[in-house]
Design a protein around this motif. Structure first.
Motif, PDB file in Angstrom:
ATOM      1  N   LEU A 129       0.820  -1.203   0.000  1.00  0.00           N
ATOM      2  CA  LEU A 129       0.000   0.000   0.000  1.00  0.00           C
ATOM      3  C   LEU A 129       0.860   1.262   0.000  1.00  0.00           C
ATOM      4  N   ILE A 130       1.926   1.260   0.779  1.00  0.00           N
ATOM      5  CA  ILE A 130       2.810   2.429   0.827  1.00  0.00           C
ATOM      6  C   ILE A 130       3.466   2.649  -0.530  1.00  0.00           C
ATOM      7  N   ARG A 131       3.958   1.572  -1.154  1.00  0.00           N
ATOM      8  CA  ARG A 131       4.555   1.709  -2.492  1.00  0.00           C
ATOM      9  C   ARG A 131       3.531   2.217  -3.503  1.00  0.00           C
ATOM     10  N   ALA A 132       2.295   1.732  -3.419  1.00  0.00           N
ATOM     11  CA  ALA A 132       1.245   2.164  -4.348  1.00  0.00           C
ATOM     12  C   ALA A 132       0.921   3.646  -4.146  1.00  0.00           C
ATOM     13  N   PHE A 133       0.772   4.082  -2.902  1.00  0.00           N
ATOM     14  CA  PHE A 133       0.508   5.495  -2.639  1.00  0.00           C
ATOM     15  C   PHE A 133       1.685   6.357  -3.094  1.00  0.00           C
ATOM     16  N   TYR A 134       2.894   5.893  -2.870  1.00  0.00           N
ATOM     17  CA  TYR A 134       4.098   6.614  -3.297  1.00  0.00           C
ATOM     18  C   TYR A 134       4.048   6.839  -4.815  1.00  0.00           C
ATOM     19  N   ASP A 135       3.815   5.786  -5.574  1.00  0.00           N
ATOM     20  CA  ASP A 135       3.749   5.894  -7.031  1.00  0.00           C
ATOM     21  C   ASP A 135       2.614   6.806  -7.470  1.00  0.00           C
ATOM     22  N   TRP A 136       1.448   6.668  -6.830  1.00  0.00           N
ATOM     23  CA  TRP A 136       0.271   7.468  -7.168  1.00  0.00           C
ATOM     24  C   TRP A 136       0.529   8.956  -6.914  1.00  0.00           C
ATOM     25  N   ILE A 137       1.152   9.269  -5.789  1.00  0.00           N
ATOM     26  CA  ILE A 137       1.465  10.667  -5.471  1.00  0.00           C
ATOM     27  C   ILE A 137       2.431  11.234  -6.508  1.00  0.00           C
ATOM     28  N   LEU A 138       3.471  10.473  -6.860  1.00  0.00           N
ATOM     29  CA  LEU A 138       4.425  10.932  -7.878  1.00  0.00           C
ATOM     30  C   LEU A 138       3.763  11.073  -9.246  1.00  0.00           C
ATOM     31  N   ILE A 164      13.789  14.493  15.186  1.00  0.00           N
ATOM     32  CA  ILE A 164      12.646  13.761  15.741  1.00  0.00           C
ATOM     33  C   ILE A 164      11.871  14.694  16.654  1.00  0.00           C
ATOM     34  N   ASP A 165      10.569  14.736  16.485  1.00  0.00           N
ATOM     35  CA  ASP A 165       9.709  15.571  17.312  1.00  0.00           C
ATOM     36  C   ASP A 165       8.607  14.705  17.900  1.00  0.00           C
ATOM     37  N   ASP A 166       8.592  14.591  19.206  1.00  0.00           N
ATOM     38  CA  ASP A 166       7.582  13.811  19.922  1.00  0.00           C
ATOM     39  C   ASP A 166       7.528  12.357  19.416  1.00  0.00           C
ATOM     40  N   GLY A 167       8.705  11.777  19.188  1.00  0.00           N
ATOM     41  CA  GLY A 167       8.801  10.383  18.776  1.00  0.00           C
ATOM     42  C   GLY A 167       8.508  10.132  17.318  1.00  0.00           C
ATOM     43  N   GLN A 168       8.337  11.202  16.529  1.00  0.00           N
ATOM     44  CA  GLN A 168       7.984  11.058  15.121  1.00  0.00           C
ATOM     45  C   GLN A 168       8.874  11.954  14.271  1.00  0.00           C
ATOM     46  N   ILE A 169       9.087  11.522  13.047  1.00  0.00           N
ATOM     47  CA  ILE A 169       9.803  12.347  12.075  1.00  0.00           C
ATOM     48  C   ILE A 169       9.040  12.274  10.758  1.00  0.00           C
ATOM     49  N   VAL A 170       8.924  13.413  10.092  1.00  0.00           N
ATOM     50  CA  VAL A 170       8.265  13.476   8.790  1.00  0.00           C
ATOM     51  C   VAL A 170       9.354  13.691   7.753  1.00  0.00           C
ATOM     52  N   LEU A 171       9.343  12.823   6.738  1.00  0.00           N
ATOM     53  CA  LEU A 171      10.405  12.821   5.734  1.00  0.00           C
ATOM     54  C   LEU A 171       9.860  13.040   4.332  1.00  0.00           C
ATOM     55  N   ASN A 172      10.510  13.918   3.589  1.00  0.00           N
ATOM     56  CA  ASN A 172      10.220  14.119   2.181  1.00  0.00           C
ATOM     57  C   ASN A 172      10.938  13.004   1.435  1.00  0.00           C
ATOM     58  N   VAL A 173      10.198  12.135   0.754  1.00  0.00           N
ATOM     59  CA  VAL A 173      10.806  11.009   0.046  1.00  0.00           C
ATOM     60  C   VAL A 173      10.675  11.133  -1.474  1.00  0.00           C
ATOM     61  N   ALA A 174      10.530  12.363  -1.958  1.00  0.00           N
ATOM     62  CA  ALA A 174      10.469  12.595  -3.404  1.00  0.00           C
ATOM     63  C   ALA A 174      11.826  12.252  -4.016  1.00  0.00           C
ATOM     64  N   PRO A 175      11.837  11.664  -5.198  1.00  0.00           N
ATOM     65  CA  PRO A 175      13.105  11.298  -5.837  1.00  0.00           C
ATOM     66  C   PRO A 175      14.081  12.466  -5.968  1.00  0.00           C
ATOM     67  N   ALA A 176      13.579  13.687  -6.148  1.00  0.00           N
ATOM     68  CA  ALA A 176      14.456  14.846  -6.277  1.00  0.00           C
ATOM     69  C   ALA A 176      15.090  15.243  -4.941  1.00  0.00           C
ATOM     70  N   ALA A 191      19.169   7.465  -4.120  1.00  0.00           N
ATOM     71  CA  ALA A 191      19.134   6.005  -4.156  1.00  0.00           C
ATOM     72  C   ALA A 191      18.065   5.411  -3.248  1.00  0.00           C
ATOM     73  N   ILE A 192      16.814   5.798  -3.442  1.00  0.00           N
ATOM     74  CA  ILE A 192      15.743   5.248  -2.615  1.00  0.00           C
ATOM     75  C   ILE A 192      15.426   3.823  -3.042  1.00  0.00           C
ATOM     76  N   SER A 193      15.243   2.972  -2.049  1.00  0.00           N
ATOM     77  CA  SER A 193      14.888   1.570  -2.286  1.00  0.00           C
ATOM     78  C   SER A 193      13.705   1.230  -1.391  1.00  0.00           C
ATOM     79  N   MET A 194      12.659   0.696  -1.995  1.00  0.00           N
ATOM     80  CA  MET A 194      11.465   0.281  -1.253  1.00  0.00           C
ATOM     81  C   MET A 194      11.201  -1.189  -1.508  1.00  0.00           C
ATOM     82  N   THR A 195      12.199  -2.004  -1.262  1.00  0.00           N
ATOM     83  CA  THR A 195      12.053  -3.434  -1.497  1.00  0.00           C
ATOM     84  C   THR A 195      12.030  -4.170  -0.165  1.00  0.00           C
ATOM     85  N   GLY A 196      11.487  -5.341  -0.184  1.00  0.00           N
ATOM     86  CA  GLY A 196      11.438  -6.133   1.036  1.00  0.00           C
ATOM     87  C   GLY A 196      10.619  -5.460   2.115  1.00  0.00           C
ATOM     88  N   ASP A 197      11.172  -5.366   3.313  1.00  0.00           N
ATOM     89  CA  ASP A 197      10.455  -4.842   4.468  1.00  0.00           C
ATOM     90  C   ASP A 197      10.878  -3.443   4.876  1.00  0.00           C
TER      91      ASP A 197
END
Length: 131
Positions: free
Chosen positions: A8-17, A41-53, A57-63
């Motif tokens: 689902l995360i990979r599908a949403f990633y592709d759809w957003i791009l 990290i803020d309050d145990g969470q971090i928000v990351l921009n994962v756009a290819p630009a 070398a982003i890899s979304m394979t396996g786990d």
């Protein structure tokens, strides 16, 4: 059955791009094996921009999601198990999906280790009926 979360995360990633938007992921930084820059990290969470630009070398394979990114001008390697992702969404309009972060049970590893393949039996093939 395996978790459908990585799919689902990979599908949403592709759809957003595909819609020319910027994918962000919200990560539970306290999840086992997460490797992110602690100072962001803020309050145990971090928000990351994962756009290819924005990442290298982003890899979304396996786990896991693995990539490099600049923080304060310094390149860092990040390691995020899919199970640590609490949301993926487009920065521009917030459209995406949220997910439950389920911690592994005590004594259980965060990422399952694959058992080595058993050696094949030699001889005639057989058919087994499983009910």
């Amino acid at each position: 059955m395996t978790s459908n979360k990585p799919y689902l995360i990979r599908a949403f990633y592709d759809w957003i791009l595909d819609n020319d938007l910027t994918p962000y992921i919200a990560v539970d930084a306290n999840y086992p094996n997460v490797m992110v820059p602690e100072q962001y990290i803020d309050d145990g969470q971090i928000v990351l921009n994962v756009a290819p630009a924005s990442v290298g070398a982003i890899s979304m394979t396996g786990d896991v999601i693995e990539f490099s990114a600049r923080f304060g001008g310094k390149v860092q390697n990040l390691y995020v198990p899919f199970e640590a992702v609490g949301a993926i969404y487009a920065r521009e309009n917030g459209v995406g999906s949220s997910f439950h972060v389920e911690y592994p049970e005590e004594g259980e590893e965060a990422i399952e280790q694959v058992e080595p393949a058993k050696p094949e039996k030699k001889g005639k093939p057989t058919l087994s009926i499983v009910k």
